[in-house]
Design a protein around this motif. Structure first.
Motif, mmCIF file in Angstrom:
data_model
loop_
_atom_site.group_PDB
_atom_site.id
_atom_site.type_symbol
_atom_site.label_atom_id
_atom_site.label_comp_id
_atom_site.label_asym_id
_atom_site.label_seq_id
_atom_site.Cartn_x
_atom_site.Cartn_y
_atom_site.Cartn_z
ATOM 1 N N ALA A 96 0.801 -1.222 0.000
ATOM 2 C CA ALA A 96 0.000 0.000 0.000
ATOM 3 C C ALA A 96 0.839 1.281 0.000
ATOM 4 O O ALA A 96 0.283 2.388 0.046
ATOM 5 C CB ALA A 96 -0.970 0.009 1.185
ATOM 6 N N HIS A 97 2.158 1.150 -0.036
ATOM 7 C CA HIS A 97 3.008 2.353 -0.169
ATOM 8 C C HIS A 97 4.355 1.921 -0.712
ATOM 9 O O HIS A 97 5.163 1.335 0.007
ATOM 10 C CB HIS A 97 3.189 3.068 1.176
ATOM 11 C CG HIS A 97 4.038 4.309 1.070
ATOM 12 N ND1 HIS A 97 3.592 5.534 1.492
ATOM 13 C CD2 HIS A 97 5.289 4.510 0.571
ATOM 14 C CE1 HIS A 97 4.545 6.442 1.265
ATOM 15 N NE2 HIS A 97 5.589 5.847 0.714
ATOM 16 N N ALA A 98 4.585 2.199 -1.980
ATOM 17 C CA ALA A 98 5.855 1.801 -2.568
ATOM 18 C C ALA A 98 6.176 2.697 -3.755
ATOM 19 O O ALA A 98 5.400 3.589 -4.103
ATOM 20 C CB ALA A 98 5.809 0.338 -2.991
ATOM 21 N N HIS A 99 7.341 2.444 -4.337
ATOM 22 C CA HIS A 99 7.847 3.293 -5.420
ATOM 23 C C HIS A 99 8.431 2.405 -6.513
ATOM 24 O O HIS A 99 9.626 2.115 -6.508
ATOM 25 C CB HIS A 99 8.898 4.259 -4.880
ATOM 26 C CG HIS A 99 8.406 5.114 -3.753
ATOM 27 N ND1 HIS A 99 7.745 6.296 -3.956
ATOM 28 C CD2 HIS A 99 8.439 4.938 -2.413
ATOM 29 C CE1 HIS A 99 7.399 6.826 -2.786
ATOM 30 N NE2 HIS A 99 7.812 6.017 -1.838
ATOM 31 N N LEU A 100 7.592 1.965 -7.435
ATOM 32 C CA LEU A 100 8.062 1.087 -8.518
ATOM 33 C C LEU A 100 9.145 1.760 -9.354
ATOM 34 O O LEU A 100 10.126 1.122 -9.737
ATOM 35 C CB LEU A 100 6.894 0.711 -9.438
ATOM 36 C CG LEU A 100 5.943 -0.374 -8.959
ATOM 37 C CD1 LEU A 100 4.731 -0.422 -9.884
ATOM 38 C CD2 LEU A 100 6.629 -1.741 -8.926
ATOM 39 N N VAL A 311 -3.306 12.412 -4.967
ATOM 40 C CA VAL A 311 -2.094 13.216 -5.042
ATOM 41 C C VAL A 311 -1.322 13.012 -3.751
ATOM 42 O O VAL A 311 -1.894 12.998 -2.659
ATOM 43 C CB VAL A 311 -2.421 14.717 -5.202
ATOM 44 C CG1 VAL A 311 -1.136 15.513 -5.439
ATOM 45 C CG2 VAL A 311 -3.408 14.940 -6.343
ATOM 46 N N LYS A 312 -0.004 12.829 -3.902
ATOM 47 C CA LYS A 312 0.876 12.634 -2.744
ATOM 48 C C LYS A 312 1.506 13.962 -2.368
ATOM 49 O O LYS A 312 2.089 14.643 -3.218
ATOM 50 C CB LYS A 312 1.970 11.626 -3.128
ATOM 51 C CG LYS A 312 3.159 11.562 -2.180
ATOM 52 C CD LYS A 312 2.951 10.569 -1.077
ATOM 53 C CE LYS A 312 4.134 10.526 -0.111
ATOM 54 N NZ LYS A 312 5.379 10.037 -0.708
ATOM 55 N N TYR A 313 1.369 14.341 -1.100
ATOM 56 C CA TYR A 313 2.020 15.553 -0.590
ATOM 57 C C TYR A 313 2.928 15.183 0.582
ATOM 58 O O TYR A 313 2.818 14.085 1.144
ATOM 59 C CB TYR A 313 0.965 16.551 -0.094
ATOM 60 C CG TYR A 313 0.104 17.156 -1.177
ATOM 61 C CD1 TYR A 313 0.664 17.867 -2.228
ATOM 62 C CD2 TYR A 313 -1.288 17.029 -1.133
ATOM 63 C CE1 TYR A 313 -0.132 18.444 -3.207
ATOM 64 C CE2 TYR A 313 -2.086 17.600 -2.112
ATOM 65 C CZ TYR A 313 -1.501 18.305 -3.150
ATOM 66 O OH TYR A 313 -2.294 18.862 -4.106
ATOM 67 N N GLU A 403 0.434 9.018 5.194
ATOM 68 C CA GLU A 403 1.455 7.999 4.953
ATOM 69 C C GLU A 403 2.492 8.017 6.072
ATOM 70 O O GLU A 403 3.001 9.078 6.415
ATOM 71 C CB GLU A 403 2.139 8.254 3.610
ATOM 72 C CG GLU A 403 1.167 8.260 2.423
ATOM 73 C CD GLU A 403 0.401 6.963 2.296
ATOM 74 O OE1 GLU A 403 1.032 5.888 2.348
ATOM 75 O OE2 GLU A 403 -0.847 7.009 2.166
ATOM 76 N N HIS A 404 2.761 6.871 6.617
ATOM 77 C CA HIS A 404 3.769 6.610 7.666
ATOM 78 C C HIS A 404 3.195 6.754 9.076
ATOM 79 O O HIS A 404 3.273 5.832 9.853
ATOM 80 C CB HIS A 404 5.036 7.449 7.480
ATOM 81 C CG HIS A 404 5.602 7.390 6.087
ATOM 82 N ND1 HIS A 404 5.847 6.193 5.458
ATOM 83 C CD2 HIS A 404 5.942 8.360 5.190
ATOM 84 C CE1 HIS A 404 6.321 6.429 4.240
ATOM 85 N NE2 HIS A 404 6.382 7.731 4.057
ATOM 86 N N VAL A 405 2.605 7.970 9.396
ATOM 87 C CA VAL A 405 1.881 8.104 10.673
ATOM 88 C C VAL A 405 2.720 7.607 11.851
ATOM 89 O O VAL A 405 2.195 6.963 12.762
ATOM 90 C CB VAL A 405 0.547 7.313 10.622
ATOM 91 C CG1 VAL A 405 -0.460 7.924 11.604
ATOM 92 C CG2 VAL A 405 -0.061 7.285 9.246
ATOM 93 N N SER A 466 5.601 -1.244 2.282
ATOM 94 C CA SER A 466 7.026 -1.395 2.579
ATOM 95 C C SER A 466 7.814 -0.113 2.350
ATOM 96 O O SER A 466 8.888 0.060 2.903
ATOM 97 C CB SER A 466 7.626 -2.472 1.682
ATOM 98 O OG SER A 466 7.672 -1.994 0.339
ATOM 99 N N ASP A 467 7.295 0.775 1.459
ATOM 100 C CA ASP A 467 8.077 1.927 0.989
ATOM 101 C C ASP A 467 9.297 1.479 0.178
ATOM 102 O O ASP A 467 10.305 2.187 0.131
ATOM 103 C CB ASP A 467 8.520 2.812 2.165
ATOM 104 C CG ASP A 467 8.731 4.274 1.763
ATOM 105 O OD1 ASP A 467 8.396 4.639 0.618
ATOM 106 O OD2 ASP A 467 9.235 5.036 2.591
ATOM 107 N N PHE A 468 9.197 0.288 -0.487
ATOM 108 C CA PHE A 468 10.365 -0.116 -1.276
ATOM 109 C C PHE A 468 10.649 0.929 -2.358
ATOM 110 O O PHE A 468 9.743 1.593 -2.776
ATOM 111 C CB PHE A 468 10.189 -1.532 -1.864
ATOM 112 C CG PHE A 468 9.213 -1.704 -3.009
ATOM 113 C CD1 PHE A 468 9.427 -1.142 -4.269
ATOM 114 C CD2 PHE A 468 8.067 -2.486 -2.832
ATOM 115 C CE1 PHE A 468 8.537 -1.349 -5.319
ATOM 116 C CE2 PHE A 468 7.170 -2.697 -3.879
ATOM 117 C CZ PHE A 468 7.411 -2.118 -5.116
HETATM 118 ZN ZN LIG Z 1 7.575 6.530 0.168
#
Ligand SMILES: [Zn+2]
Length: 567
Positions: A96-100, A311-313, A403-405, A466-468
């Motif tokens: 639910a949170h990553a960077h392909l 949108v990601k801020y 995100e992260h919290v 994971s934030d991979f």
């Molecule tokens: Zn990230």
């Protein structure tokens, strides 16, 4: 913003719709794919049940679950039969949170960590060079001359001998120095006459005064500035490599946290061309991407692989570098409270700009002040959009998330539930940070850190990621960290703040159904009749093996929307 939103409430135990498995006389067309002889957790209920042996899939959706004999009767000669041979199938795992694209970029760089000599670094770079288009820049990162024999900075001539005219730029492990080939120096216009830039140094041969190829700090920017931006073809290749790696680790989907418009176009090309092997829920990367993007969110039906949701801020920075914004001083640095990336008022305007156009927002917030400001900005920005436009579905159906919290003032946990803000968390960030987080935060404040149970106790969904490539791609590390709050080698005994550990089923829900709900698609992440057929098959049972064995599980098969995408 309405005080209560149904999608945020955890799904009550809903019975798997009773499946008509009557033998014979069944007018339904045969299944496309059946899975038999396994253990299949359908997650019709939040505890994982009903657990069955077999699953039938047609047109990308689950049509029946039951015992192997009954499910076999739904097959005909044209049905693909997958014998699980005792393996375990669960709903397909989503990050639910990553960077392909960051992962894809890193895969197109030589990994020079652990090299024992400059020659070994050249060797590894050469192995990569063969896979990249002729003449393209070669990049790498991770060398440390202190580990080499002799422990000295390398020279451009080693690169020239191996790669000739091809520009090469290899960054030191900390990114504060780079090793350039002569072609790279020439492209940047660096020669014996180039002065050292302010804040940087061009190392030179003491005899000739010629640059050696080593650039320190600000001098690195001279080369970085001339490295061509990735072309569409580069992005396509990076996406394909990253997606293939993600799928090989059992993922059926990724929430992609912040794309440029060029990256979005690459996703759209892959989707249209039928080459996307997993689901992607994309978020535009901040105000510049939103301003340049002409369209609206793209929320097609549940079978579609690509969605553009939000949108990601950024509200603040990270805890490790003391950039996360705290309400009081860092415990290990008096007088310092981190920093907000933008003011409270600016973030509020940005949230409104997104909501005005029907987008959800995903706001990076790590410190307790960062989370406070993110909650305020979502409340006020969403409220202002609602006041302008009224209760139109595009606005009332927005799914805002933080995100992260990581660090939350205990007085503000309740605001997540009141405002309907989804906490999106990464279990491996907790286990990576726990050695030093107590130093940063002190004994009291740390109680509100990585406090998963605070959200679950308020009946909120908790999508996990994971934030991979910051952390490992495999979701097994996240499942393990979620249920143990331990490092992979089992430290500390009993787990760090073990009261926040998740149950096995909660951890799986975080990577399946709750990720689906956070994306607004309740047909993702469970295997009830009618759900999309996303399945991850492991050689062992992730619901029952000992925690340490979670990390040893092998991915056998991955199914996305009824199609086998791995192996
Ligand atoms: Zn990230």
């Amino acid at each position: 913003m309405p005080p209560e939103k149904n999608y945020l409430r955890r799904r009550r135990n809903s019975l798997l719709p009773l499946l008509a498995l009557m033998a014979g006389g069944c007018a339904d067309p045969p299944a496309d794919l059946v899975l038999v002889n396994g253990t299949v957790y359908t997650f019709g209920s939040d505890d994982g049940s009903p657990v069955v042996e077999a699953l039938a899939i047609r047109d990308g959706a689950v049509v029946a679950a039951g015992d192997s004999a009954a499910i076999r009767r739904l097959a005909d000669a044209g049905t693909r039969m997958l014998d699980l041979e005792g393996a375990t199938a669960i709903p397909g795992l989503s990050d639910a949170h990553a960077h392909l694209f960051n992962l894809g970029r890193s895969l197109s760089w030589a990994d020079l960590r652990g090299t024992r000599s400059a020659a070994e670094a050249v060797e590894r770079t050469a192995a990569l060079a063969a896979e990249l288009p002729d003449g393209s820049w070669l990049r790498g990162r991770g060398w440390d001359q202190n580990d080499w024999d002799p422990p000295a900075y390398p020279d451009r001539r080693l690169l020239d001998a191996a790669f000739g005219d091809r520009p090469v730029y290899l960054e030191r492990i900390d990114g504060h120095a780079g090793w350039a080939s002569s072609a790279a120096l020439a492209a940047a216009g660096i020669d014996a006459d180039t002065p050292d830039p302010e804040g940087g140094e061009i190392l030179r041969d003491p005899q000739t005064g010629e640059p050696t190829g080593i650039l320190i700090d600000a001098a690195e920017n001279l080369v970085r500035a001339v490295i061509p931006k990735p072309t569409a073809t580069d992005l396509d290749r990076q996406l394909a490599a990253a997606a293939a790696k993600a799928v090989s680790h059992g993922l059926v989907g990724v929430h992609e946290m912040g794309v440029t418009l060029e990256e979005l176009a690459a996703l759209q090309r892959a989707d249209a061309g039928g080459t996307l092997p997993l689901r992607v829920v994309a978020y535009l990367g901040g105000a510049p991407a939103l301003e340049n993007y002409q369209g609206s969110p793209v929320r097609p039906d549940a079978e579609s692989l690509l969605r553009l949701e939000g949108v990601k801020y950024y509200a603040d920075g990270a805890l490790g570098s003391r950039g996360a914004a705290l309400k009081a001083d860092y415990s290990d640095r008096p007088g310092h409270r981190g920093l907000l990336i933008q003011s409270h008022a600016e973030l509020t305007l940005r949230v409104k700009a997104a909501v005005d156009r029907g987008f959800s927002v995903a706001v990076h917030a790590i410190g307790d002040e960062g989370n406070h400001v993110a909650l305020d900005a979502i409340q006020q920005g969403h409220g202002a959009a609602l006041a302008d436009h009224g209760e139109v579905p595009a606005i009332t159906e927005a799914r805002h998330r933080i995100e992260h919290v990581q660090v939350v003032d205990p007085a503000e946990f309740g605001r997540f539930a009141e405002l309907g803000v989804i906490p999106s968390m990464q279990p491996t960030h907790c286990t990576s940070d726990m050695p030093w987080a107590p130093d940063r935060l002190g004994p009291e404040r740390v109680k509100g850190a990585y406090a998963w149970r605070e959200f679950l106790d308020r009946n909120l969904i908790l999508p996990l990621g994971s934030d991979f490539p910051v952390e490992q791609v495999s979701p097994l590390f996240g499942l393990y960290a979620a249920v143990t709050r331990q490092t992979p080698d089992g430290q500390p005994p009993g787990g760090w703040s073990p009261e926040h550990r998740l149950t096995r089923a909660e951890a799986v829900l975080g990577f399946t159904a709750w990720a689906g709900e956070a994306a607004g698609v309740p047909q993702w992440g469970r295997l009830r009749s009618g759900d999309r057929a996303d399945v991850t098959v492991f050689d062992g049972d992730p619901m029952t093996v000992a925690p340490a064995e979670l990390l040893e599980l092998d991915v056998r098969t991955v199914i996305v929307d009824g199609r086998i995408t791995f192996p």
